[in-house]
Scaffold this motif. Sequence first.
Motif, PDB file in Angstrom:
ATOM      1  N   MET A 177       0.841  -1.169   0.000  1.00  0.00           N
ATOM      2  CA  MET A 177       0.000   0.000   0.000  1.00  0.00           C
ATOM      3  C   MET A 177       0.894   1.243   0.000  1.00  0.00           C
ATOM      4  N   ASP A 178       0.556   2.213  -0.829  1.00  0.00           N
ATOM      5  CA  ASP A 178       1.323   3.455  -0.935  1.00  0.00           C
ATOM      6  C   ASP A 178       0.380   4.619  -0.643  1.00  0.00           C
ATOM      7  N   ILE A 179       0.423   5.122   0.594  1.00  0.00           N
ATOM      8  CA  ILE A 179      -0.463   6.211   1.010  1.00  0.00           C
ATOM      9  C   ILE A 179       0.385   7.390   1.448  1.00  0.00           C
ATOM     10  N   THR A 180       0.019   8.578   1.012  1.00  0.00           N
ATOM     11  CA  THR A 180       0.709   9.789   1.438  1.00  0.00           C
ATOM     12  C   THR A 180      -0.310  10.766   2.022  1.00  0.00           C
ATOM     13  N   ILE A 181       0.192  11.762   2.734  1.00  0.00           N
ATOM     14  CA  ILE A 181      -0.678  12.838   3.196  1.00  0.00           C
ATOM     15  C   ILE A 181      -0.745  13.869   2.081  1.00  0.00           C
ATOM     16  N   HIS A 182      -1.938  14.087   1.573  1.00  0.00           N
ATOM     17  CA  HIS A 182      -2.118  15.025   0.471  1.00  0.00           C
ATOM     18  C   HIS A 182      -2.516  16.408   0.983  1.00  0.00           C
ATOM     19  N   ALA A 183      -3.497  16.461   1.874  1.00  0.00           N
ATOM     20  CA  ALA A 183      -3.962  17.747   2.393  1.00  0.00           C
ATOM     21  C   ALA A 183      -4.593  17.556   3.760  1.00  0.00           C
ATOM     22  N   THR A 184      -4.503  18.597   4.543  1.00  0.00           N
ATOM     23  CA  THR A 184      -5.211  18.663   5.809  1.00  0.00           C
ATOM     24  C   THR A 184      -5.869  20.026   5.885  1.00  0.00           C
ATOM     25  N   PHE A 185      -6.876  20.161   6.707  1.00  0.00           N
ATOM     26  CA  PHE A 185      -7.629  21.406   6.803  1.00  0.00           C
ATOM     27  C   PHE A 185      -7.437  22.012   8.185  1.00  0.00           C
ATOM     28  N   LEU A 186      -7.161  23.309   8.216  1.00  0.00           N
ATOM     29  CA  LEU A 186      -7.056  24.052   9.455  1.00  0.00           C
ATOM     30  C   LEU A 186      -8.003  25.245   9.371  1.00  0.00           C
ATOM     31  N   PRO A 187      -8.598  25.630  10.494  1.00  0.00           N
ATOM     32  CA  PRO A 187      -9.517  26.763  10.459  1.00  0.00           C
ATOM     33  C   PRO A 187      -8.784  28.103  10.451  1.00  0.00           C
ATOM     34  N   HIS A 188      -9.417  29.083   9.849  1.00  0.00           N
ATOM     35  CA  HIS A 188      -8.956  30.468   9.961  1.00  0.00           C
ATOM     36  C   HIS A 188     -10.178  31.343  10.162  1.00  0.00           C
ATOM     37  N   ASP A 189     -10.014  32.408  10.917  1.00  0.00           N
ATOM     38  CA  ASP A 189     -11.118  33.351  11.082  1.00  0.00           C
ATOM     39  C   ASP A 189     -10.772  34.716  10.507  1.00  0.00           C
ATOM     40  N   ASP A 190      -9.588  34.807   9.893  1.00  0.00           N
ATOM     41  CA  ASP A 190      -9.140  36.028   9.225  1.00  0.00           C
ATOM     42  C   ASP A 190      -8.228  35.585   8.083  1.00  0.00           C
ATOM     43  N   PRO A 191      -8.758  35.511   6.855  1.00  0.00           N
ATOM     44  CA  PRO A 191      -7.953  34.970   5.755  1.00  0.00           C
ATOM     45  C   PRO A 191      -6.678  35.758   5.482  1.00  0.00           C
ATOM     46  N   ASP A 192      -6.721  37.076   5.627  1.00  0.00           N
ATOM     47  CA  ASP A 192      -5.510  37.865   5.360  1.00  0.00           C
ATOM     48  C   ASP A 192      -4.433  37.595   6.405  1.00  0.00           C
ATOM     49  N   ALA A 193      -4.817  37.490   7.675  1.00  0.00           N
ATOM     50  CA  ALA A 193      -3.853  37.176   8.733  1.00  0.00           C
ATOM     51  C   ALA A 193      -3.298  35.769   8.546  1.00  0.00           C
ATOM     52  N   ALA A 194      -4.154  34.813   8.191  1.00  0.00           N
ATOM     53  CA  ALA A 194      -3.698  33.437   7.949  1.00  0.00           C
ATOM     54  C   ALA A 194      -2.716  33.398   6.789  1.00  0.00           C
ATOM     55  N   LEU A 195      -3.038  34.099   5.709  1.00  0.00           N
ATOM     56  CA  LEU A 195      -2.158  34.137   4.547  1.00  0.00           C
ATOM     57  C   LEU A 195      -0.812  34.754   4.911  1.00  0.00           C
ATOM     58  N   ALA A 196      -0.827  35.844   5.648  1.00  0.00           N
ATOM     59  CA  ALA A 196       0.424  36.493   6.049  1.00  0.00           C
ATOM     60  C   ALA A 196       1.267  35.551   6.910  1.00  0.00           C
ATOM     61  N   SER A 239      -0.319  19.621   1.221  1.00  0.00           N
ATOM     62  CA  SER A 239      -0.933  20.944   1.333  1.00  0.00           C
ATOM     63  C   SER A 239      -1.720  21.098   2.628  1.00  0.00           C
ATOM     64  N   ILE A 240      -1.880  22.346   3.018  1.00  0.00           N
ATOM     65  CA  ILE A 240      -2.763  22.722   4.110  1.00  0.00           C
ATOM     66  C   ILE A 240      -3.826  23.628   3.509  1.00  0.00           C
ATOM     67  N   VAL A 241      -5.085  23.306   3.746  1.00  0.00           N
ATOM     68  CA  VAL A 241      -6.178  24.157   3.295  1.00  0.00           C
ATOM     69  C   VAL A 241      -6.658  24.938   4.510  1.00  0.00           C
ATOM     70  N   LEU A 242      -6.498  26.246   4.436  1.00  0.00           N
ATOM     71  CA  LEU A 242      -6.976  27.130   5.495  1.00  0.00           C
ATOM     72  C   LEU A 242      -8.419  27.463   5.157  1.00  0.00           C
ATOM     73  N   GLN A 243      -9.320  27.052   6.019  1.00  0.00           N
ATOM     74  CA  GLN A 243     -10.745  27.154   5.688  1.00  0.00           C
ATOM     75  C   GLN A 243     -11.509  27.923   6.761  1.00  0.00           C
ATOM     76  N   PRO A 244     -12.636  28.503   6.373  1.00  0.00           N
ATOM     77  CA  PRO A 244     -13.497  29.105   7.389  1.00  0.00           C
ATOM     78  C   PRO A 244     -13.946  28.005   8.359  1.00  0.00           C
ATOM     79  N   PRO A 245     -13.978  28.292   9.655  1.00  0.00           N
ATOM     80  CA  PRO A 245     -14.355  27.256  10.624  1.00  0.00           C
ATOM     81  C   PRO A 245     -15.822  26.885  10.538  1.00  0.00           C
ATOM     82  N   ALA A 246     -16.115  25.685  10.983  1.00  0.00           N
ATOM     83  CA  ALA A 246     -17.498  25.205  11.129  1.00  0.00           C
ATOM     84  C   ALA A 246     -18.291  25.278   9.835  1.00  0.00           C
ATOM     85  N   MET A 247     -17.655  24.930   8.722  1.00  0.00           N
ATOM     86  CA  MET A 247     -18.337  25.004   7.425  1.00  0.00           C
ATOM     87  C   MET A 247     -19.206  23.786   7.131  1.00  0.00           C
TER      88      MET A 247
END
Length: 136
Positions: free
Chosen positions: A1-20, A53-61
Amino acid sequence: MDITIHATFLPHDDPDAALAFYRDVLGFEVRNDVGYAGLRWITVGPPGQPGTSIVLQPPAMDPGLNDDERRTIAELMAKGSYARLILATADLDATFEKVQASGAEVVQEPAEQPYGIRDCAFRDPAGTLIRISEVR
């Protein structure tokens, strides 16, 4: 079996601050930045590692959450206990200095842990605990 971590999701409540924080402080590449209905999902990842990758997402979507559950998530984020991420670097001291200089909240300065690693810890702008381990 060949499994890798492709993406995980973390919450953000301010996209500009998260991006910075993730782009300018940690040096991650921005791979996608999608807006929908006034919300924003930002995908970042370490240079040279296009498969992780990390996907920064709005929380509680999740549409299955009710208002009480959304409030609980907001409370956990405010306490810094909703999400965690562990990163690694070859030069922990230099990384710590750069992240600390950005004004990020320091949780723990570089220290030897009794379980055999040396690491430090910060909080991202949404309160997510970011531990950075030294690669030996």
